[in-house]
Design a protein around this motif. Sequence first.
Motif, short mmCIF file in Angstrom:
data_model
loop_
_atom_site.label_atom_id
_atom_site.label_comp_id
_atom_site.label_asym_id
_atom_site.label_seq_id
_atom_site.Cartn_x
_atom_site.Cartn_y
_atom_site.Cartn_z
N UNK A 130 0.86 -1.17 0.00
CA UNK A 130 0.00 0.00 0.00
C UNK A 130 0.90 1.23 0.00
N UNK A 131 0.32 2.38 -0.32
CA UNK A 131 1.10 3.61 -0.38
C UNK A 131 0.52 4.63 0.59
N UNK A 132 1.21 4.89 1.70
CA UNK A 132 0.77 5.94 2.61
C UNK A 132 1.35 7.29 2.20
N UNK A 133 0.69 8.35 2.61
CA UNK A 133 1.18 9.70 2.36
C UNK A 133 1.99 10.13 3.58
N UNK A 134 3.29 10.27 3.40
CA UNK A 134 4.18 10.66 4.50
C UNK A 134 4.68 12.10 4.34
N UNK A 135 4.15 12.80 3.35
CA UNK A 135 4.51 14.20 3.14
C UNK A 135 4.15 15.02 4.38
N UNK A 136 4.96 16.04 4.70
CA UNK A 136 4.79 16.78 5.93
C UNK A 136 3.99 18.08 5.79
N UNK A 137 4.05 18.72 4.63
CA UNK A 137 3.39 20.01 4.46
C UNK A 137 2.07 19.83 3.71
N UNK A 138 1.10 20.72 3.92
CA UNK A 138 -0.16 20.65 3.20
C UNK A 138 0.02 20.65 1.68
N UNK A 139 0.92 21.47 1.20
CA UNK A 139 1.16 21.56 -0.24
C UNK A 139 1.66 20.23 -0.80
N UNK A 140 2.60 19.60 -0.06
CA UNK A 140 3.14 18.31 -0.51
C UNK A 140 2.11 17.21 -0.39
N UNK A 141 1.29 17.25 0.65
CA UNK A 141 0.24 16.24 0.84
C UNK A 141 -0.76 16.28 -0.30
N UNK A 142 -1.16 17.47 -0.69
CA UNK A 142 -2.09 17.62 -1.81
C UNK A 142 -1.46 17.10 -3.10
N UNK A 143 -0.20 17.46 -3.34
CA UNK A 143 0.50 17.00 -4.54
C UNK A 143 0.64 15.48 -4.56
N UNK A 144 0.93 14.90 -3.38
CA UNK A 144 1.07 13.44 -3.28
C UNK A 144 -0.23 12.74 -3.63
#
Length: 387
Positions: free
Chosen positions: A267-281
Amino acid sequence: NFGAPVIKEMVEEFNKTHPDIVVKEVYNPDMYPGLMQNLQAEVAAGNPPSLCMIGYNYIKYFAANFNYVSPQDVLDQYLPEDKDYLKNTFLDNVMSLAQVDGKQIGMPFCISAPIICYNPELFEKAGLDPAKGPETWDDIREYAKQITDKTGEYGFYMQEYADNWAVQGLLESNGANMLQDGKAAFATPEGIEAYQILADMVLTDKSGLHITADEGIQAFCNGKVGIACVSSAKIGTITQAAQFDVKGAEFPGFEGKEKRLPTGGNFIPITAQTPEEQKAAMEFLMFIMQPEWLSKWTLNTGYLPPRQDVAEDPNGLQAHIKDDVLLGVAFEEMQYLQPWAAYPGDMGTQAEQMFADTRDKILDGTETPETALKSAQDALNKMLEEQ
């Protein structure tokens, strides 16, 4: 290569069509244990990735030890127009593969099943019917010994990564349980009997090969092994590398018993830390989950897609499943799939390494299956009590 060409193609196309986002793919060696080790190192260094592939067997360990954001939370906060994406795209049972206690940890991406590949040329030389693959573990041992006796090549190889995935299918199909009521429960007469078959092929018949996964799979592709038990995720690699027409069969069973095969994959979790990166991920995840890309991923690797519509699309995989024997075998086995045993808390990586060490002790002949399995079971249950 586990899909590297398709990953690169996905990333290149996404970057081309999303000029405000840059995705960089990073290869990690040693399968899922290697991914976990490198993820730990990157997080410790303060440089976590935005997304990562995590084997299903590590989901409880990941959830307890790493920071992540639920994909539904990202959709609700940053992509509200797509808030129903998950429930409209994936079946509930598929989504549950990436859940812990009902919480969505990430998005299911790959699903694999253990299958049998065999070399029809070695079958013919050994006097076996190349059109008929083995159906039971008794068949496996008989065929393997005949191949070795008649051709001088190894008869059987079961993939040996630093985990217990393929062996779980062997033991549980004979009635053992990797986990039962929160305890390790595999050192039963059924579990010992099943592992003994593998040990007998390696140590007594001298028909079984005991080496690392990459070496064993390469040996099969080079015509040095008659039968290989591998992940369906290796279909692409094997068919491209084999020097013969690879035939396939379902994972063997035991007479009168129900097959229970572990669901491999990640599975692929979202480990991005910033809102901008989370949205992009999340945007990248939705991009690679399109049927076009999942079809390419499946055809290149052998991983089964998490979206049912991909397999049913006449312009997608439907025709390939019908024509590709190995892929067809993998899809047929989906009815037998069970969860890959995941140990809680900090036990994930320790448990998998313990299983790998146990396998080596058994197949090296330093311990009997009974001694090694009971020792591993006791150690795991002691660790579980301390959780």
